[in-house]
Design an enzyme around this catalytic site. Structure first.
Site, PDB file in Angstrom:
ATOM      1  N   THR A 126      35.406  45.938  96.093  1.00 43.58           N
ATOM      2  CA  THR A 126      34.905  47.048  95.277  1.00 43.58           C
ATOM      3  C   THR A 126      33.440  47.359  95.564  1.00 43.58           C
ATOM      4  O   THR A 126      33.037  48.515  95.633  1.00 43.58           O
ATOM      5  CB  THR A 126      35.063  46.711  93.777  1.00 43.58           C
ATOM      6  OG1 THR A 126      36.444  46.483  93.526  1.00 43.58           O
ATOM      7  CG2 THR A 126      34.581  47.838  92.895  1.00 43.58           C
ATOM      8  N   THR A 137      36.322  40.606  94.315  1.00 45.60           N
ATOM      9  CA  THR A 137      36.183  39.517  93.345  1.00 45.60           C
ATOM     10  C   THR A 137      37.440  38.678  93.160  1.00 45.60           C
ATOM     11  O   THR A 137      37.349  37.540  92.717  1.00 45.60           O
ATOM     12  CB  THR A 137      35.750  40.075  91.969  1.00 45.60           C
ATOM     13  OG1 THR A 137      36.668  41.083  91.577  1.00 45.60           O
ATOM     14  CG2 THR A 137      34.354  40.656  92.042  1.00 45.60           C
ATOM     15  N   ASP A 138      38.619  39.215  93.512  1.00 47.59           N
ATOM     16  CA  ASP A 138      39.853  38.486  93.198  1.00 47.59           C
ATOM     17  C   ASP A 138      39.878  37.077  93.797  1.00 47.59           C
ATOM     18  O   ASP A 138      40.297  36.129  93.140  1.00 47.59           O
ATOM     19  CB  ASP A 138      41.081  39.261  93.692  1.00 47.59           C
ATOM     20  CG  ASP A 138      41.429  40.408  92.763  1.00 47.59           C
ATOM     21  OD1 ASP A 138      40.662  40.644  91.806  1.00 47.59           O
ATOM     22  OD2 ASP A 138      42.461  41.074  92.992  1.00 47.59           O
ATOM     23  N   LYS A 177      37.776  33.202  88.425  1.00 45.73           N
ATOM     24  CA  LYS A 177      37.840  34.539  87.835  1.00 45.73           C
ATOM     25  C   LYS A 177      38.806  34.460  86.658  1.00 45.73           C
ATOM     26  O   LYS A 177      39.993  34.229  86.841  1.00 45.73           O
ATOM     27  CB  LYS A 177      38.330  35.557  88.866  1.00 45.73           C
ATOM     28  CG  LYS A 177      38.284  36.990  88.355  1.00 45.73           C
ATOM     29  CD  LYS A 177      38.687  38.001  89.412  1.00 45.73           C
ATOM     30  CE  LYS A 177      38.553  39.423  88.871  1.00 45.73           C
ATOM     31  NZ  LYS A 177      38.958  40.447  89.831  1.00 45.73           N
TER      32      LYS A 177
END
Lengths: 613, 435
Positions: free
Chosen positions: B96, B172-173, B251
């Protein structure tokens, strides 16, 4: 006064938030249950350009505090969760209004992101979709073109208060999130040639029109922006009308302001050449003992005074543009928004404790000659350069043309600079929502509102002016019309339950009967299961928490309507035992049957029996 | 739809100016695209709004003018933005934080030019010369162990060229898998390697990318630790970020900007926008030099134990050629051992010398082999290794690294249970839960 003007109306729809399932609730007095702090950066419009208004705003407010309310906010409201599917009721109302305005409709909606970086939207943009274009609105004798009808989310409310002023100068703004996400319908009219009186009557007529629909009522639920220009002027968007009834005054003021600016541009165009040479210098030292407490105190607090000569500007700064607004005010207002400080200029002196002697002193220090003016600003030591640039930029704008910008209407109906106009650079597609295919049934139902206005309602449903006003008064017209269609009940029954009983219960118990219960009771009256008279009794029961449901109250008090034969037999019995007055008859019947019959029916039976008897 | 309209639609390009008769009214705008499946023509009006017109209601269409020709840089990766004597190195890998919306079509393009990061976070340049290495453009779910190696090498090269701090941006995943892996591949470290990303897209004024980039630059230039760390929001405010040990972080939320939380550990530090760094728990100091070890074996399978689980998934993994398996057990690390096929599958893995690493799906807390007799039974298999309070994702990254060094079961066990980069510990403190 002849003006060119276009309206933009924002009307809050009476439903849940548009993109989450929270119920909006305005908290006037209460502070938020919690707070978060966000930093806003410039964001990029189409082709990576920073929108003019977006850039301006990030220059003004960087740190934003949001007050969150547990009952009206969720993760969507703080931009920590993508939007949910758009609220159904909002879609219904929006399409009803678009139909009523005869707009050409879109059955597939594309939600766009309109960049807004003053912080009033936690995401940095407002979600909005066009639902119709090219409509028309009848206001009295004139018909106004409707350019577009859009469904959008409302912004957050800025929290203002004296205690926040200090923080605000440090570029912190506080918003309450209770209103954010509330559904709005935005209606933009075509630009028309008009005058202040007609403009006002159109605005009032539109206000009345919206009340035919399921929209919110009260202060702040309809907001009007007016795009205004006069011949030779520029498009100025006026926001924040406090009182529509004084709209004509604000229009006249803005028209005068534009006319005066045009005059100055024509007569004093040569002043433009003198702008580049403006240099501000630090006057702090010489003003330490100023007669002005404002100046003295600011200097003691570690601020500085920067001032400079404006060659040939004598008299120009003091020229009155409109009531209470001078040319100098234009510079001051702009600087206040941009740098948080205003200006004081020589044309308004002596004032603020600065006498002629001090004025002459400053003029001498700045080497002013006969036709020169000066101005100074109180700001931080670091701001000096920025203040000079801003003043020069604004002077260039003002001396070139009427600046096209967004202005706020003040309580005295004058206007002040708010921000530059946003362009289309601020609009791009919402990627978190697919194209919305509007439900066919919803569209069909809404299509019944084609050309809908007070006149057509009266005609179509045979409703009197009085009943129309009553239903509008409790904001239940659209609900009443729906019920009427569905249940085929006469309007007086509907009014009796939805207006009279509703108001009675509200007044006596402070209790709001919900729409669902109202419809439920009316349906039971329509089918003959309940007497009309039972309605108020049931609502009292609900208000007093005798049961949680209409059915519960009916069972508890055996309210099922008595058939005519039972009623007649009992009346006969009472008459034969000597009761002949209507009031005692009814009292006795109530004792026995409670609210399971209508007094009107008992009268009718009794009068027949007594006449024949 | 008329043939002439269909013909015109085929020739239209993005941005062409057209006139459309829709529902018997005329509209002007820019052609955006056609949705052939839904039979829609998407038009951008002058006001900036996009509208979707059902083709069945379009009765005529005219081309007014063609879109101006613009030079497009299709599919070409932006070259590295290399600076002599850079102070900081920004290695970008996609996600992202490196995605930009095409404002006309709404499509997302995976690459942004190096200048873009400085536009989002103008304060970046206050922390020295920053070189930008656009290493790859992938969404984090597509990043494989072989990509971890590329990132480790890029960081190592930059450190050798004199960079005093590394910032790695990723989706970020799987960021915590990557930061774990690099904690093993770059060990010890002479500079901080700071991972960051964005939970909210860059087009919005509220994006967390600005704060994350800036705070990561502060951390990369000023933090005294020599570790692979994640620098993401500590809470929902844009005030300060946590520096979290890369192999002790997970996360924990799909959306929130404060999704990354320390697990079975405390945050190492807070990094504030004013440049302050506040240490909260001991970090590994910078070492004199950085050692790179990129030998890995990515034939590792990760499984989740579930009610009614049979031995087949384990059996299949081993016969499919897996060199190691990580299983997230329930509670203390339980597997449904009453099922014979499960016991058989574990025996089979044992026979094939395939290590089976047991972690817990409770996320918090350690595994234990002593509480239930069942577990004692399980621990008799010499290939079954309980890794205590090590996170499942870390166990996965570490097993890939360890198998790259050795496949000897005893050595694998020894390596997995020894803390090499602070990834496993004996002490579980009260305050480490739900931070």
């Amino acid at each position: 006064m002849k003006v060119r003007c276009g309206f933009e109306w924002h009307v809050q729809i009476n439903s849940g938030k548009l993109f989450c399932r929270c119920t909006p609730k305005i908290h006037e007095e209460k502070k938020g249950d919690s707070e978060i702090v966000r930093v806003f950066r410039p964001s990029f419009g189409e082709s990576g350009k920073i929108d003019k208004s977006a850039e301006f705003e990030t220059g003004t407010a960087k740190r934003i505090v949001y007050q969150i309310f547990n009952d009206s906010d969720c993760l969507v409201d703080i931009d920590e969760e993508p939007p949910h599917e758009p609220d159904k009721t909002s879609q219904e109302v929006a399409f009803q209004i678009a139909n009523a305005l005869n707009a050409s409709l879109f059955r597939k909606l594309i939600f766009m992101r309109k960049t807004i970086v003053n912080g009033s939207n936690t995401s940095g943009f407002q979600r909005t979709a066009i639902i119709g274009l090219n409509g028309k609105f009848k206001a009295g004798k004139s018909t106004i073109g409707i350019a577009s009808v859009a469904l959008e989310e409302d912004s957050a409310r800025e929290e203002t208060g004296p205690n926040l002023e200090a923080e605000k100068t440090e570029k912190t703004v506080t918003y309450k999130l209770d209103r954010l996400g509330m559904p709005l319908i935005e209606i933009a009219t075509d630009v028309m040639e008009t005058d202040e009186n007609e403009a006002k009557s159109i605005a009032l007529a539109f206000g009345r029109f919206t009340r035919l629909f399921n929209v919110r009522r009260g202060i702040g639920t309809i907001r009007q922006d007016v795009n205004l220009s006069i011949e030779g002027g520029s498009r100025v968007e006026l926001k924040g009308f406090q009182n529509i009834r004084e709209m004509d005054k604000a229009i006249i003021n803005e028209g005068k302001r534009q006319a005066s600016l045009i005059k100055i541009e024509k007569e004093k165009a040569y002043l433009l050449n003198n702008v580049d040479s403006i240099r501000l210098q630090d006057l702090s030292e010489m003003l330490v003992n100023s007669g002005s407490n404002m100046v003295k105190n600011a200097l003691r607090d570690g601020k500085a005074v920067f001032g400079g000569k404006l060659r040939g500007f004598k008299g120009a700064l003091g020229t009155e543009l409109s009531e209470n607004k001078r040319f100098g005010t234009e510079i001051s207002d702009y600087l206040k928004v941009k740098e948080g400080c205003g200006v004081i200029h020589s044309d308004e002196l002596p004032a603020y404790g600065i006498d002629d002697k001090e004025k002459t002193g400053i003029a001498t220090k700045l080497e002013c000659e006969k036709d020169d003016a000066f101005l100074f600003s109180i700001c931080s030591i670091q701001q000096g350069g920025a203040v000079e640039e801003v003043i020069k930029k604004r002077l260039r704008e003002l001396l070139t043309a009427v600046p096209a910008e967004v202005r706020v209407v003040n309580s005295d109906n004058s206007t002040s600079f708010l921000r530059p106009l946003g362009g289309k650079d601020r609009m791009y597609v919402e990627t978190d929502l697919p194209i919305l295919e509007v439900d066919e049934r919803l569209l069909k139902e809404a299509s019944e509102y084609l050309g809908f206005d007070a006149e057509t309602i009266k005609e179509k449903y045979g409703i009197s002016d009085e009943f129309l006003d009553l239903l509008i008064g409790v904001n239940k017209l659209s609900q009443a019309v729906k019920i009427r269609e569905k249940l085929k009940l006469p309007f007086n029954t509907i009014i009796s339950v939805m207006v009279e009983d509703y108001r009675y219960i509200k007044r006596k118990f402070g209790f709001d009967i919900n729409e669902h219960d109202e419809e439920n009771v009316l349906a039971k009256i329509a089918s003959g299961y309940l007497a009309k008279d039972a309605a108020r009794f049931i609502f009292e029961g609900l208000a007093l928490k005798k049961s949680q449901s209409v059915e519960g109250i009916i069972n508890r008090y055996s309210l099922q309507r008595k058939d005519r034969a039972t009623l007649e037999a009992e009346i006969k019995r009472l008459i034969s035992s000597g009761f002949s007055r209507y009031d005692t008859l009814i009292t006795n019947l109530r004792d026995k049957f409670g609210f399971s019959f209508d007094a009107s029916e008992a009268y009718e039976i009794a009068s027949k029996l007594l006449k024949n008897g | 739809m008329k043939a002439s309209i269909a013909q015109l639609l085929k020739s239209l390009k993005l941005g062409d100016s057209i006139e459309v008769m829709f529902n018997k009214r005329i509209f002007h705008g820019e052609f955006i695209r056609r949705d052939a499946e839904k039979k829609l023509v998407i038009l951008k009006l002058k006001s900036g709004y996009d509208v979707a017109m059902g083709e069945e209601n379009v009765s005529s269409m005219k081309l007014i003018s063609r879109a101006p020709i613009t030079k497009l840089n299709h599919g070409k990766e932006t070259p590295a933005f290399s600076i002599e004597n850079s102070d900081l190195t920004l290695i970008t890998t996609g996600g992202t934080i490196s995605s930009k919306i095409d404002y006309k079509t709404g499509g997302v393009s995976p690459t942004v030019p190096p200048e873009y990061y400085f536009q989002i976070a103008p304060g970046l340049k206050d922390y020295g010369n920053v070189e930008v290495n656009t290493l790859m453009s992938k969404l984090s779910e597509d990043i494989a162990p072989s990509d971890w190696v590329k990132m480790a090498k890029a960081a190592y090269d930059a450190i050798n060229r004199g960079s005093k701090g590394i910032i790695v941006t990723t989706g970020t995943d799987t960021m915590h898998f990557i930061s774990s892996a690099l904690s093993f591949m770059l060990n010890p470290l002479s500079v901080p390697v700071v991972f960051t990303g964005a939970q909210r897209s860059l087009d919005r004024g509220s994006t967390d990318a600005s704060t994350n980039l800036l705070l990561s630059a502060i951390a990369a230039s000023k933090w005294e630790g020599g570790e692979s760390v994640i620098c993401m929001h500590a809470n929902l405010n844009d005030n300060y970020n946590f520096l979290l040990r890369g192999n002790r972080t997970r996360k924990m939320h799909s959306e929130r900007r404060d999704a990354f939380r320390p697990i079975n550990s405390m945050p190492l530090s807070e990094v504030h926008l004013n440049g302050d760094i506040i240490d909260l728990s001991p970090h590994r100091p910078k070492s004199g030099e950085t050692v790179l070890n990129t030998k890995i074996d990515d034939k590792v399978v990760m499984l989740l134990s579930y009610p009614g689980m049979k031995g087949a998934p384990i059996q299949d993994a081993v016969s499919g050629g897996a060199h190691g398996i990580v299983i997230e057990g329930t509670g203390f690390g339980n597997l449904p051992l009453s099922d014979k096929s499960m016991r058989d599958a574990l025996s089979y893995a044992n026979k094939k010398s395939v290590p089976v690493i047991i972690t817990t799906q409770t996320v918090y807390g350690p595994t234990s082999t002593f509480v239930y007799s069942r577990l004692r039974e399980l621990s008799k298999f010499k290939n079954v290794i309980y890794v205590g309070n090590m996170l499942s994702e870390t166990a996965f990254s570490k097993l890939i690294f360890v198998l790259g060094q050795t496949r000897d079961i005893e050595k694998v066990r020894e390596n997995m249970l020894r803390s090499v980069a602070g990834e496993i510990g004996d002490k579980n403190e009260l305050s480490e839960f739900l931070i």
